[in-house]
Design a protein around this motif. Sequence first.
Motif, PDB file in Angstrom:
ATOM      1  N   SER A 100       0.872  -1.145   0.096  1.00 32.46           N
ATOM      2  CA  SER A 100       0.011   0.036  -0.138  1.00 32.46           C
ATOM      3  C   SER A 100       0.857   1.021  -0.230  1.00 32.46           C
ATOM      4  N   ALA A 103      -1.184   6.350  -4.792  1.00 33.50           N
ATOM      5  CA  ALA A 103      -1.890   5.770  -5.887  1.00 33.50           C
ATOM      6  C   ALA A 103      -1.141   6.152  -7.104  1.00 33.50           C
ATOM      7  N   ASN A 142      -2.277   0.757  -7.718  1.00 32.06           N
ATOM      8  CA  ASN A 142      -3.818   0.914  -8.521  1.00 32.06           C
ATOM      9  C   ASN A 142      -4.129   2.158  -8.036  1.00 32.06           C
ATOM     10  N   ALA A 143      -5.124   2.709  -8.659  1.00 34.65           N
ATOM     11  CA  ALA A 143      -5.764   3.780  -8.224  1.00 34.65           C
ATOM     12  C   ALA A 143      -6.163   4.039  -6.520  1.00 34.65           C
ATOM     13  N   ASP A 144      -6.296   2.656  -5.956  1.00 33.00           N
ATOM     14  CA  ASP A 144      -6.431   2.960  -4.369  1.00 33.00           C
ATOM     15  C   ASP A 144      -5.037   2.828  -3.533  1.00 33.00           C
ATOM     16  N   GLU A 146      -2.889   0.422  -4.036  1.00 33.27           N
ATOM     17  CA  GLU A 146      -2.597  -1.046  -3.459  1.00 33.27           C
ATOM     18  C   GLU A 146      -2.263  -1.918  -4.682  1.00 33.27           C
TER      19      GLU A 146
END
Length: 177
Positions: A100, A103, A142-144, A146
């Motif tokens: 994490s 983004a 990714n966009a989150d 993660e």
Amino acid sequence: MKNYKDQNQGRTAVLLATLLPLAIGLASPAMAETASSEVQVIIKQPVTMTKTADLVFGDFATGTSSSIFRIDPRSGLLSQRNGDALALGGTRSVASIEVSGTALMRVQLSTGKRFILIHRDGGTETMRIDRFRFDRRRKTLNADGEQSFNIGGQLRVGANQQPGVYRGSFDVSVDYF
């Protein structure tokens, strides 16, 4: 001769004392200018990792020669590279890590060592695990923010390896790049 030398030294000192203020005046700029620049710093979210699965090779019966087994990080399949040990099944899995961070940033994983030794519970016997492989070493979050990574490796089962449960651990690092 001595007098002549002393007189030249006195003249040189007078000449230097006369020229020094002129040289200092010439060294200073005729006109000074200044410019300014802005400063910008972007702080990214720290990247973190969470282990979601361990690297587990399964159950084996030893043979009379050393054997090598690999778990592929993409498919999770176990393959025998050489030797006469037998893979008996049991639970098998690739190691899995969830990363994490910020983004759409690119991250890269690496292992701390080229190989580790795992030790038999209640004993001193070891087996070697090496050739740690990632499904992909570099990925974009990714966009989150993660992304997950799978890790496989290679197990070296010794000839007539002592029966038992063997355990160990390995380190994984993640960095933005």
